[in-house]
Design an enzyme around this catalytic site. Structure first.
Site, PDB file in Angstrom:
ATOM      1  N   TRP A 318       0.833  -1.205   0.000  1.00 16.45           N
ATOM      2  CA  TRP A 318       0.000   0.000   0.000  1.00 16.45           C
ATOM      3  C   TRP A 318       0.867   1.254   0.000  1.00 16.45           C
ATOM      4  O   TRP A 318       0.402   2.350  -0.290  1.00 16.45           O
ATOM      5  CB  TRP A 318      -0.948   0.002   1.211  1.00 16.45           C
ATOM      6  N   ASP A 319       2.152   1.085   0.302  1.00 17.71           N
ATOM      7  CA  ASP A 319       3.109   2.195   0.320  1.00 17.71           C
ATOM      8  C   ASP A 319       3.003   3.020  -0.962  1.00 17.71           C
ATOM      9  O   ASP A 319       3.122   4.246  -0.949  1.00 17.71           O
ATOM     10  CB  ASP A 319       4.552   1.670   0.407  1.00 17.71           C
ATOM     11  N   GLU A 460       0.578  -2.646  12.814  1.00 15.19           N
ATOM     12  CA  GLU A 460       0.639  -4.116  12.720  1.00 15.19           C
ATOM     13  C   GLU A 460       0.847  -4.803  14.064  1.00 15.19           C
ATOM     14  O   GLU A 460       0.860  -6.030  14.137  1.00 15.19           O
ATOM     15  CB  GLU A 460       1.762  -4.497  11.761  1.00 15.19           C
ATOM     16  N   LYS A 566       2.727   0.531  16.434  1.00 13.18           N
ATOM     17  CA  LYS A 566       3.929   0.506  15.598  1.00 13.18           C
ATOM     18  C   LYS A 566       4.051   1.777  14.772  1.00 13.18           C
ATOM     19  O   LYS A 566       5.127   2.339  14.618  1.00 13.18           O
ATOM     20  CB  LYS A 566       3.872  -0.707  14.666  1.00 13.18           C
ATOM     21  N   GLN A 567       2.943   2.217  14.200  1.00 13.44           N
ATOM     22  CA  GLN A 567       3.018   3.327  13.249  1.00 13.44           C
ATOM     23  C   GLN A 567       1.698   4.081  13.229  1.00 13.44           C
ATOM     24  O   GLN A 567       0.678   3.565  13.687  1.00 13.44           O
ATOM     25  CB  GLN A 567       3.333   2.792  11.857  1.00 13.44           C
TER      26      GLN A 567
HETATM   27  O1  IFM Z   1       3.613  -1.398   4.177  1.00 12.52           O
HETATM   28  C1  IFM Z   1       4.518  -1.352   5.222  1.00 12.52           C
HETATM   29  C2  IFM Z   1       3.788  -1.574   6.512  1.00 12.52           C
HETATM   30  O2  IFM Z   1       2.820  -0.572   6.717  1.00 12.52           O
HETATM   31  C3  IFM Z   1       4.747  -1.598   7.660  1.00 12.52           C
HETATM   32  N1  IFM Z   1       5.741  -2.602   7.471  1.00 12.52           N
HETATM   33  C4  IFM Z   1       6.492  -2.429   6.233  1.00 12.52           C
HETATM   34  C5  IFM Z   1       5.583  -2.395   5.031  1.00 12.52           C
HETATM   35  C6  IFM Z   1       6.384  -2.159   3.756  1.00 12.52           C
HETATM   36  O3  IFM Z   1       6.968  -0.890   3.780  1.00 12.52           O
END
Ligand code: IFM
Length: 725
Positions: A318-319, A460, A566-567
């Protein structure tokens, strides 16, 4: 650092070998060539990483992108000693990347038995001839000596899961080599060509040109090398293509390449006056995006680690849609369209995935390769305690990717004005994604609403949650986009619409009744059902609880039962749907979630940066902007997830840096018909200038402390702080 365009290191540290391979990367969208030395091999992570060319490795069950044999391999030997930077201490060493023109240089002086030998090498991955790489190699000594030189094609390159290639035959014709290979499972052909010019009297055998050279003190010895890499469609004309490049010659090909980069910068440069560090970091981010964009193909996406290697299997995530696509939409429409067409071209894979998991429609891959089937495994992380594969739910539960693609497609259409994508497969793709979400959602009759249960959101560390706010809002937005896309197609492509034979009534009901989590009485949007009941702690505290280095915090790990994320998740949502939330809600949520966020993913910081810029947290915005923009300059990122190596370049962060500059600091926002600019640039920036391609028209924008200058002719509305001029 020398200037706004030069990345340089004037010392050699053995620990930098891996990091510099990514930092000094060259690429042209077809291949990436790591920033390694000419004499290096697999142990120093040499890779010619190929975009969109995948296969299994021998004895592995992971498909990953293929690394081609290295046609630039060259090593000098003096008195039986290899002049190899990884084994012989140099007198001096510098490595340099000029991002203005995508040219890599190294200069290394060695001393052997009292003789100083200096090697300089210049190389580039051609931006005009995507199969071609070229090298100019020069040696000078301070005494007369005899050296031996070996230069050719090295098969011993970096592979994460093992060798991907069978070598079929090696052809030698004078100073020309050709290596024919095929991939181990699918038997796809790969050809590697190589030749040297200026190396006479050599023995050509085993894919190596071997020469004994008598060097005269202080007289330069120089030769040139060409490499050609071909697979898939480019096989047809490989021989002529390679010979033509050799005939045209090094200098001319280099000039073509420089001009192509000039054009790229003409369309995409962003100029920051008053802050050299920010300028370099942002340009470096843009450099990476342009080096890996699929300029000439709609058969591949951009891998999560760019073309720096096989990490994350060379797959697209999805990046691309949520972090990189905005840059291309505004500066390189062709690349943006290619990226979206790639999703359309892999729709069948997404449909197969939906079926595999018991749904209908299109469930786009978490890790997407050439067919759209998901390359992600169900056991994606190895547990550092037991060394056993650990069940993860990235593949089966990160459903938001289908919505992200629909969102990006609409954003592309309204930004570029190119709605033809909708009738080139776009509307079909949207329909299939909506149908997937409809079959995935659960209707709760007692609440009279659809809920989205058992998912993984961007964060995640919390798997299998219900009603993840980001996911629900993305899906709701995608459904509404689909409804608008239907109207658009009905209006502008009535004939196409007449043939779009689908029952659509359910879409309106789904849109109306899909549950979208709202801010609570304190103004906070709960990341998912039950998030507030988890242990209230921080990433810093969790760090002190780690038992083993690289311990994975997700799964049933350290973070899963806590509020540590995580993010960016809710903050990512506020960033995507800017106009849907008030500044107050944004502030409350930013303040609330920031202390819980580990930023364990390079995708996180830019979301915080953009929202911070919007709500007036300029210092925070700057801090997170610099974190995002310099991620590949410093190389300070997580290198392992459990025992899974995840190093390399970070194109999503590169895109995030551009997004922060343009959407955060310049405050650009688009609706279907309007482009608004509401700037809030950092105090230390004198100005921020950039070009945007808005619905086919070019806008040159310069923002200073008290002015917004817009140069261009537009047919649609451009506003500044919401006011039309
Ligand atoms: O798409 C990301 C995910 O959101 C976090 N882990 C790494 C992936 C690839 O960059």
């Amino acid at each position: 650092m020398l200037s706004d365009w030069i990345i340089e290191k004037n010392r050699f540290d053995i620990e930098d070998i891996e990091k510099h391979g990514s930092k000094f990367l060259l690429g042209n969208g077809f291949m990436g060539y790591r920033g390694t030395m000419e004499e290096y091999s697999a142990e120093q992570l040499v890779a010619v990483n190929l975009a969109g060319f995948f296969d299994l490795a021998q004895n592995s069950n992971w498909r990953e992108s293929v690394n081609a044999p290295n046609p630039l391999y060259t090593v000098l030997t003096v008195d039986g000693i290899n002049l190899d930077l990884s084994t012989l201490n140099p007198v001096s060493h510098s490595q340099r990347l000029d991002i203005k023109c995508g040219i890599h240089n190294r200069k290394t002086q060695f001393s052997v038995n009292g003789v100083n030998i200096t090697i300089t090498a210049e190389r580039f991955v051609s931006m005009t001839r995507e199969n071609i790489i070229a090298l100019k190699y020069t040696v000078i000594t301070d005494k007369d000596i005899t050296v031996t030189l070996k230069s050719g094609i090295d098969k011993n390159v970096w592979n994460i899961s093992g060798n991907h290639l069978n070598y079929l035959d090696e052809i030698t014709n004078g100073n020309f080599f050709k290596l024919n290979c095929e991939t181990v499972q699918l038997k796809n052909k790969l050809e590697v060509y190589e030749t040297v010019i200026g190396l006479d009297d050599c023995v050509n055998e085993d894919l190596l040109h071997k020469a004994t050279i008598n060097l005269k003190a202080n007289e330069e010895f120089e030769f040139v090398k060409f490499g050609g890499i071909y697979h898939s469609d480019s096989l047809e004309n490989s021989h002529n293509n390679f010979l033509d490049a050799v005939k045209v010659g090094y200098d001319e090909i280099k000039n073509e390449h420089i001009s192509a980069w000039e054009q790229i910068w003409e369309n995409s440069d962003v100029i920051i006056e008053g802050d050299d560090d920010a300028q370099l970091a942002l340009r470096y981010s843009i450099y990476h995006l342009c080096s890996i964009a699929p300029h000439n193909t709609d058969k591949c996406g951009i891998p999560a680690r760019g073309l720096s290697g096989q990490v994350y299997k060379g797959a697209a995530f999805w990046d691309t849609e949520m972090f990189m696509l905005p840059f291309f939409q505004f500066s390189d429409k062709k690349a943006a369209r290619n990226l979206l067409k790639y999703r359309i071209n892999t729709l069948e894979g997404a449909k197969r995935k939906a079926k595999e998991f018991g749904f209908e429609g299109a469930f786009f891959a978490w890790e997407s390769q050439e067919t759209g089937d998901d390359a992600c495994t169900l056991f994606n992380v190895t547990d550092v305690f037991t060394n056993r594969p650990q069940r993860t739910y990235f593949k089966d539960k990160q459903i938001h990717v289908s919505a992200d693609i629909v969102f990006a497609m609409w954003d592309y259409c309204r930004t570029t004005g190119d709605y033809s994508l909708l009738v080139d497969g776009g509307l079909d793709l949207m329909y299939e994604c909506m149908w997937f979400f409809y079959t995935y959602s659960v209707f709760k009759p007692h609440k009279n609403r659809y809920e989205i249960l058992d998912v993984v959101g961007p964060d995640e560390y919390h798997e299998r949650v219900n009603n993840n706010a980001f996911t629900n809002v993305m899906v709701k937005s995608a459904v509404d986009i689909f409804i608008r896309a239907i109207d658009k197609v009905k209006n502008i492509y009535p004939e196409y619409f007449a043939s779009f034979d689908k029952e659509l009534n359910w879409v309106y009901d789904f849109s109306e009744k899909l549950y979208v989590p709202q801010p609570n009485e304190k103004g906070i949007i709960e990341q998912f059902d039950g998030y507030f009941t988890l242990e209230d702690t921080t990433p810093e505290i969790l760090k002190t609880r780690e038992l083993i280095k690289n311990e994975y915090w997700g799964g049933h790990g350290l973070a899963s039962n806590t509020m540590v994320l995580k993010q960016a998740d809710v903050i990512m949502m506020l960033n995507v749907f800017k106009s849907a939330y008030s500044t107050e809600i944004k502030k409350l949520n930013w303040d609330f979630y920031e202390p819980y966020t580990e930023h364990g993913s390079s995708l996180s910081a830019c979301a915080y940066a953009i929202v911070a810029a919007e709500i007036g947290y300029t210092d925070w915005a700057y801090k997170y902007f610099m974190k995002t923009a310099s991620v590949d300059l410093t190389g300070d990122t997580k290198q392992y997830l459990g025992s899974l190596y995840i190093g390399g370049t970070h194109p999503a962060a590169n895109g995030g840096a551009w997004n922060t500059a343009i959407f955060g600091f310049a405050g650009v926002s688009v609706t279907d018909d309007t482009l608004d600019i509401s700037p809030r640039i950092p105090k230390n920036w004198n100005s921020l200038s950039f070009k945007l391609n808005w619905k086919g028209e070019e806008l040159n924008i310069k923002i200073t402390d008290d002015k917004v200058l817009i140069d261009g002719i537009v047919n649609s509305s451009v506003t500044v702080y919401g006011k039309e001029y």
